[in-house]
Scaffold this motif. Structure first.
Motif, PDB file in Angstrom:
ATOM      1  N   ILE A 116       0.838  -1.205   0.000  1.00 11.37           N
ATOM      2  CA  ILE A 116       0.000   0.000   0.000  1.00 11.37           C
ATOM      3  C   ILE A 116       0.871   1.253   0.000  1.00 11.37           C
ATOM      4  CG2 ILE A 116      -1.643   1.355   1.375  1.00 11.37           C
ATOM      5  CD1 ILE A 116      -2.762  -1.379   2.382  1.00 11.37           C
ATOM      6  N   ILE A 117       1.884   1.268   0.844  1.00 16.99           N
ATOM      7  CA  ILE A 117       2.787   2.421   0.922  1.00 16.99           C
ATOM      8  C   ILE A 117       3.472   2.654  -0.421  1.00 16.99           C
ATOM      9  CG2 ILE A 117       4.985   3.199   1.922  1.00 16.99           C
ATOM     10  CD1 ILE A 117       4.031   1.788   4.548  1.00 16.99           C
ATOM     11  N   SER A 118       3.971   1.583  -1.017  1.00 17.92           N
ATOM     12  CA  SER A 118       4.650   1.685  -2.305  1.00 17.92           C
ATOM     13  C   SER A 118       3.723   2.248  -3.380  1.00 17.92           C
ATOM     14  CB  SER A 118       5.166   0.306  -2.718  1.00 17.92           C
ATOM     15  OG  SER A 118       5.879   0.377  -3.925  1.00 17.92           O
ATOM     16  N   GLU A 119       2.479   1.792  -3.389  1.00 18.91           N
ATOM     17  CA  GLU A 119       1.516   2.262  -4.391  1.00 18.91           C
ATOM     18  C   GLU A 119       1.219   3.745  -4.215  1.00 18.91           C
ATOM     19  OE1 GLU A 119      -0.707   1.895  -7.755  1.00 18.91           O
ATOM     20  OE2 GLU A 119       0.510   0.312  -6.830  1.00 18.91           O
ATOM     21  N   ILE A 120       1.149   4.215  -2.984  1.00 26.22           N
ATOM     22  CA  ILE A 120       0.892   5.628  -2.719  1.00 26.22           C
ATOM     23  C   ILE A 120       2.057   6.489  -3.207  1.00 26.22           C
ATOM     24  CG2 ILE A 120       0.615   7.344  -0.879  1.00 26.22           C
ATOM     25  CD1 ILE A 120      -0.913   5.111   0.698  1.00 26.22           C
ATOM     26  N   ILE A 121       3.285   6.019  -2.966  1.00 30.40           N
ATOM     27  CA  ILE A 121       4.466   6.767  -3.430  1.00 30.40           C
ATOM     28  C   ILE A 121       4.485   6.813  -4.954  1.00 30.40           C
ATOM     29  CG2 ILE A 121       6.988   6.839  -3.460  1.00 30.40           C
ATOM     30  CD1 ILE A 121       6.917   5.397  -0.730  1.00 30.40           C
ATOM     31  N   LEU A 122       4.209   5.691  -5.592  1.00 27.48           N
ATOM     32  CA  LEU A 122       4.188   5.643  -7.057  1.00 27.48           C
ATOM     33  C   LEU A 122       3.137   6.595  -7.617  1.00 27.48           C
ATOM     34  CD1 LEU A 122       4.540   1.803  -7.710  1.00 27.48           C
ATOM     35  CD2 LEU A 122       6.203   3.572  -8.315  1.00 27.48           C
ATOM     36  N   ASP A 123       1.972   6.616  -6.998  1.00 27.23           N
ATOM     37  CA  ASP A 123       0.893   7.479  -7.464  1.00 27.23           C
ATOM     38  C   ASP A 123       1.298   8.945  -7.378  1.00 27.23           C
ATOM     39  OD1 ASP A 123      -2.163   7.529  -8.135  1.00 27.23           O
ATOM     40  OD2 ASP A 123      -1.897   9.039  -6.575  1.00 27.23           O
ATOM     41  N   THR A 124       1.986   9.309  -6.311  1.00 27.53           N
ATOM     42  CA  THR A 124       2.446  10.692  -6.139  1.00 27.53           C
ATOM     43  C   THR A 124       3.481  11.052  -7.193  1.00 27.53           C
ATOM     44  OG1 THR A 124       2.046  10.552  -3.754  1.00 27.53           O
ATOM     45  CG2 THR A 124       3.494  12.325  -4.521  1.00 27.53           C
ATOM     46  N   PHE A 125       4.422  10.155  -7.439  1.00 29.04           N
ATOM     47  CA  PHE A 125       5.446  10.390  -8.464  1.00 29.04           C
ATOM     48  C   PHE A 125       4.820  10.575  -9.842  1.00 29.04           C
ATOM     49  CE2 PHE A 125       9.565   8.695  -6.443  1.00 29.04           C
ATOM     50  CZ  PHE A 125      10.181   9.933  -6.550  1.00 29.04           C
ATOM     51  N   LYS A 126       3.869   9.719 -10.170  1.00 30.70           N
ATOM     52  CA  LYS A 126       3.265   9.758 -11.502  1.00 30.70           C
ATOM     53  C   LYS A 126       2.490  11.054 -11.748  1.00 30.70           C
ATOM     54  CE  LYS A 126       2.817   4.721 -11.802  1.00 30.70           C
ATOM     55  NZ  LYS A 126       1.874   3.582 -11.732  1.00 30.70           N
ATOM     56  N   ALA A 127       2.027  11.671 -10.661  1.00 28.16           N
ATOM     57  CA  ALA A 127       1.256  12.907 -10.796  1.00 28.16           C
ATOM     58  C   ALA A 127       2.141  14.127 -11.069  1.00 28.16           C
ATOM     59  CB  ALA A 127       0.429  13.147  -9.532  1.00 28.16           C
ATOM     60  N   LEU A 128       3.445  13.964 -10.926  1.00 28.86           N
ATOM     61  CA  LEU A 128       4.368  15.083 -11.157  1.00 28.86           C
ATOM     62  C   LEU A 128       4.680  15.210 -12.647  1.00 28.86           C
ATOM     63  CD1 LEU A 128       6.919  14.506  -8.244  1.00 28.86           C
ATOM     64  CD2 LEU A 128       4.869  15.949  -8.256  1.00 28.86           C
ATOM     65  N   ASN A 129       4.876  16.415 -13.069  1.00 26.06           N
ATOM     66  CA  ASN A 129       5.209  16.672 -14.480  1.00 26.06           C
ATOM     67  C   ASN A 129       6.719  16.592 -14.645  1.00 26.06           C
ATOM     68  OD1 ASN A 129       5.062  17.422 -17.167  1.00 26.06           O
ATOM     69  ND2 ASN A 129       4.961  19.619 -16.708  1.00 26.06           N
TER      70      ASN A 129
END
Length: 291
Positions: free
Chosen positions: A253-266
């Motif tokens: 779950i933690i890993s998925e949240i970090i990935l989601d945040t990274f992907k939202a960056l331009n």
């Protein structure tokens, strides 16, 4: 089962009742083998995004981990971040403040450790200790050399929340993205993990009398966490309440949240100018002649 990170995010303005937030949910993985496969895939993707993050040099990422003892903070950091280049990652663990740190405001020592652009900073405990353990043990507050007129327990916590929110808003405006994790462990699971630390010799070092003493304040800590999460989870800088009774599931779950945040960056790799391209072609010709 797909991870929906919104299930774990504390909405801004919500009054948190931790009894309504689960410490255990249906696992994402079906077997230990499947867990390792899922985590390896996440680690590989995170490693790729971290390289892009470092190269683009536009944002910084700060991960904050808070939890009761034995919730698995260290293990989550070690496993989830195992594929990240150490040059692009900094981990800080905040213990009892030193005499020098006590001579400054409560945000000073953590401000020295904020990540640079292009890097990931990890706080294993953080400035949030100042509204958690300090709230549960007010004698710590009285040792912080504050003027007497500022030691009003009716107002000091709201004032500290405001200081924290102001800092996080400032950091967000300047390109730092902050993810705050509360690893939500049940009291019974903590008891089992403490017993494991006693029964397994290689874990004895993790356990102390202080741990069992702090356990006596469980209800007070839950109240402090509820107040903190309610006051400081915002749209741009949210808290995530991660069910922590299953360590493997918590890591996914933690890993998925970090990935989601990274992907939202331009983010993108720096473009090569025409001048730089000519320079590289010239270097290439020199190297080819040396063959």
């Amino acid at each position: 089962m797909k991870i929906n990170i919104k299930d774990f995010r504390v909405p801004e303005g919500e009054k948190v009742n931790l009894k309504k937030w689960p410490t255990l949910v249906d696992p994402v993985y079906k077997s230990k083998k499947k867990y390792h496969k899922l985590l390896e895939a996440q680690i590989e993707e995170l490693s790729s995004l971290q390289r892009l993050h470092y190269a683009s040099d536009r944002y910084s990422l700060l991960l904050i981990f808070q939890a009761m003892d034995a919730a698995g903070k260290d293990g989550a950091i070690r496993h989830v971040m195992s594929g990240v280049n150490p040059q692009g990652c900094q981990v800080f663990s905040f213990k009892h403040p030193s005499a020098t740190e006590l001579d400054h405001d409560f945000l000073w020592r953590s401000s020295q450790c904020l990540p640079e652009r292009g890097r990931i900073g990890i706080f294993n405990r953080s400035y949030y200790e100042e509204v958690l353990i300090v709230r549960v043990h007010p004698e710590i507050l009285r040792s912080q050399k504050l003027p007497d007129d500022l030691l009003q327990e009716k107002t000091i916590w709201e004032e500290r929340y405001r200081s924290i929110l102001d800092l996080e808003k400032h950091l967000y405006r300047n390109g730092t993205r902050i993810i705050k994790f509360f690893l939500h462990l049940s009291e019974e699971e903590q008891r089992k993990r403490f017993l494991d630390r006693i029964d397994e010799p290689e874990k004895n070092w993790k356990f102390s009398v202080a741990d069992i003493e702090e356990r006596k304040f469980w209800n007070q800590y839950m109240q402090a966490y509820e107040a903190c999460l309610s006051a400081t989870s915002t749209k741009n800088v949210p808290w995530y309440v991660v069910p922590a009774d299953d360590k493997k599931n918590a890591r996914l779950i933690i890993s998925e949240i970090i990935l989601d945040t990274f992907k939202a960056l331009n983010m993108s790799y720096p473009e090569t100018s025409s001048k730089r391209q000519k320079e590289l072609l010239a270097i290439r010709k020199q190297l080819e002649k040396q063959a």
